[in-house]
Design a protein around this motif. Structure first.
Motif, PDB file in Angstrom:
ATOM      1  N   UNK A 120       0.864  -1.185   0.000  1.00  0.00           N
ATOM      2  CA  UNK A 120       0.000   0.000   0.000  1.00  0.00           C
ATOM      3  C   UNK A 120       0.901   1.235   0.000  1.00  0.00           C
ATOM      4  N   UNK A 121       0.477   2.244  -0.742  1.00  0.00           N
ATOM      5  CA  UNK A 121       1.249   3.478  -0.784  1.00  0.00           C
ATOM      6  C   UNK A 121       0.508   4.530  -1.584  1.00  0.00           C
ATOM      7  N   UNK A 122       0.705   5.781  -1.192  1.00  0.00           N
ATOM      8  CA  UNK A 122       0.062   6.892  -1.897  1.00  0.00           C
ATOM      9  C   UNK A 122       0.715   7.099  -3.261  1.00  0.00           C
ATOM     10  N   UNK A 123      -0.086   7.516  -4.224  1.00  0.00           N
ATOM     11  CA  UNK A 123       0.423   7.722  -5.578  1.00  0.00           C
ATOM     12  C   UNK A 123       1.528   8.774  -5.604  1.00  0.00           C
ATOM     13  N   UNK A 124       1.375   9.820  -4.781  1.00  0.00           N
ATOM     14  CA  UNK A 124       2.389  10.877  -4.758  1.00  0.00           C
ATOM     15  C   UNK A 124       3.734  10.344  -4.270  1.00  0.00           C
ATOM     16  N   UNK A 125       3.697   9.468  -3.257  1.00  0.00           N
ATOM     17  CA  UNK A 125       4.934   8.879  -2.735  1.00  0.00           C
ATOM     18  C   UNK A 125       5.597   8.008  -3.790  1.00  0.00           C
ATOM     19  N   UNK A 185       5.295   8.279  -7.046  1.00  0.00           N
ATOM     20  CA  UNK A 185       5.834   9.140  -8.103  1.00  0.00           C
ATOM     21  C   UNK A 185       7.153   9.770  -7.675  1.00  0.00           C
ATOM     22  N   UNK A 186       7.246  10.193  -6.426  1.00  0.00           N
ATOM     23  CA  UNK A 186       8.483  10.808  -5.942  1.00  0.00           C
ATOM     24  C   UNK A 186       9.650   9.838  -6.006  1.00  0.00           C
ATOM     25  N   UNK A 187       9.437   8.605  -5.589  1.00  0.00           N
ATOM     26  CA  UNK A 187      10.518   7.627  -5.605  1.00  0.00           C
ATOM     27  C   UNK A 187      10.902   7.253  -7.034  1.00  0.00           C
ATOM     28  N   UNK A 188       9.919   7.142  -7.903  1.00  0.00           N
ATOM     29  CA  UNK A 188      10.237   6.846  -9.295  1.00  0.00           C
ATOM     30  C   UNK A 188      11.006   7.993  -9.938  1.00  0.00           C
ATOM     31  N   UNK A 189      10.667   9.214  -9.568  1.00  0.00           N
ATOM     32  CA  UNK A 189      11.393  10.366 -10.104  1.00  0.00           C
ATOM     33  C   UNK A 189      12.848  10.373  -9.660  1.00  0.00           C
ATOM     34  N   UNK A 190      13.137   9.710  -8.548  1.00  0.00           N
ATOM     35  CA  UNK A 190      14.507   9.636  -8.050  1.00  0.00           C
ATOM     36  C   UNK A 190      15.259   8.411  -8.579  1.00  0.00           C
ATOM     37  N   UNK A 191      14.652   7.704  -9.517  1.00  0.00           N
ATOM     38  CA  UNK A 191      15.346   6.592 -10.163  1.00  0.00           C
ATOM     39  C   UNK A 191      15.088   5.234  -9.565  1.00  0.00           C
ATOM     40  N   UNK A 192      14.156   5.125  -8.627  1.00  0.00           N
ATOM     41  CA  UNK A 192      13.838   3.822  -8.035  1.00  0.00           C
ATOM     42  C   UNK A 192      12.778   3.113  -8.877  1.00  0.00           C
ATOM     43  N   UNK A 193      12.828   1.787  -8.871  1.00  0.00           N
ATOM     44  CA  UNK A 193      11.801   0.988  -9.536  1.00  0.00           C
ATOM     45  C   UNK A 193      10.866   0.459  -8.456  1.00  0.00           C
ATOM     46  N   UNK A 194       9.574   0.754  -8.590  1.00  0.00           N
ATOM     47  CA  UNK A 194       8.588   0.361  -7.586  1.00  0.00           C
ATOM     48  C   UNK A 194       7.553  -0.570  -8.193  1.00  0.00           C
ATOM     49  N   UNK A 195       7.114  -1.530  -7.395  1.00  0.00           N
ATOM     50  CA  UNK A 195       6.058  -2.450  -7.831  1.00  0.00           C
ATOM     51  C   UNK A 195       5.395  -3.030  -6.599  1.00  0.00           C
ATOM     52  N   UNK A 196       4.137  -3.362  -6.743  1.00  0.00           N
ATOM     53  CA  UNK A 196       3.466  -4.079  -5.663  1.00  0.00           C
ATOM     54  C   UNK A 196       4.112  -5.451  -5.485  1.00  0.00           C
TER      55      UNK A 196
END
Length: 299
Positions: free
Chosen positions: A158-163, A165-176
């Motif tokens: 679970x995570x907010x969309x804004x959070x 987006x911020x991590x992806x903008x910093x170059x991290x790859x995120x997935x459930x």
């Protein structure tokens, strides 16, 4: 492979851009056939088709356990990763990391531990599981990523969309958190493949190193003393400001940081102080020349 399966793959995942004959039949190149064979083989081994669909032939070959006839495959290179998350470590251990080409070289309890010991692990990638992704972790993860320049995969529930987006903008790859362990391997592969581009972007974002100091504290003190003999008091005021900025710049360099986010903050503060120092040094240099004040050798 049944025709119906192939058509579903093409319609849902866009796995091939085939040509058509004059009668409307699909035409496949040799490379497309090889790629489809590898995908079918990997799906039979348990890999999800959705994760495979965007990989090229060479990338698919890295996951194949049995070479396809006539297809030159690259040797399987285990990915060296560090883990953060007890449940994730247990899950990968049960899932058979050798089969999935994961070489787990380190386990971290938190981001500060990762920052302190990362260089000695030889890891290529940090894989972490954070079930509830809170915006409070963004500065710490971003600072660690910027400091060490490694690939980062964050698995969350679970995570907010804004959070996100911020991590992806910093170059991290995120997935459930995926149900299939094989998909974790593909996420790691994608993160490593994107790392050179992310590092280049990070290098462009980093400010240039500040120039060395033109005036040390002794030179500033001498200028302040000499300026008392002229009518204008601006040289004395500038030297006092520069003495304070020099002190703050040194403080930022030596400050004991509580965590990686704090370290990045002090690095940014030190750069801001250095930027202000360079501007004021240039002003002081012009002023000292105009007032014929003594300058250090070389200026």
């Amino acid at each position: 492979m049944p025709v119906e399966t192939l058509r579903v793959w093409e319609r849902r995942y866009g796995i091939s851009d085939t040509g058509r004959s004059a009668h409307g039949q699909r035409l496949y190149s040799e490379d497309q056939v090889r790629r489809l064979r590898l995908m079918k083989q990997l799906v039979d081994q348990g890999h999800p088709i959705g994760a495979l669909a965007k990989l090229q032939l060479e990338q698919l070959g890295q996951f194949a356990l049995v070479p396809e006839p006539g297809v030159p495959l690259q040797p399987l290179q285990p990915m060296r990763l560090a883990l953060m998350g007890t449940a994730l470590a247990r899950r990968l251990a049960v899932g058979g990391r050798e089969l999935l080409a994961l070489d787990i070289v380190a386990h971290f309890q938190n981001l500060d531990e990762a920052a302190a010991t990362w260089p000695g692990t030889g890891a290529q990638l940090l894989l972490m599981e954070i079930s509830e992704l809170d915006e409070g972790v963004v500065p710490a993860i971003g600072a660690l990523r910027q400091k060490l320049g490694m690939a980062v995969v964050v698995l969350y529930r679970f995570g907010a969309s804004a959070t996100i987006r911020q991590l992806r903008a910093q170059g991290c790859l995120l997935a459930r958190v995926p149900n299939d362990v094989a998909e974790i391997v593909l996420l790691c592969q994608a993160a490593l493949a994107a790392l050179p581009l992310a590092q280049a972007q990070l290098a462009r974002q980093r400010p240039a190193a500040p120039a060395p100091r033109r005036f040390d504290d002794r030179a500033l003190a001498e200028l302040a003393a000499a300026s008392s003999t002229v009518h204008c008091e601006c040289p004395r005021h500038l030297t006092e400001i520069l003495l304070m900025i020099n002190s703050f710049e040194r403080y930022s360099e030596q400050c004991s940081s509580r965590n990686v986010a704090d370290a990045l903050l002090h690095e940014q503060l030190g750069h801001a102080a250095a930027t202000a120092r360079m501007v004021l040094e240039e002003a002081l240099l012009r002023l000292a020349r105009a007032e014929a004040l003594p300058l250090p050798a070389g200026l």
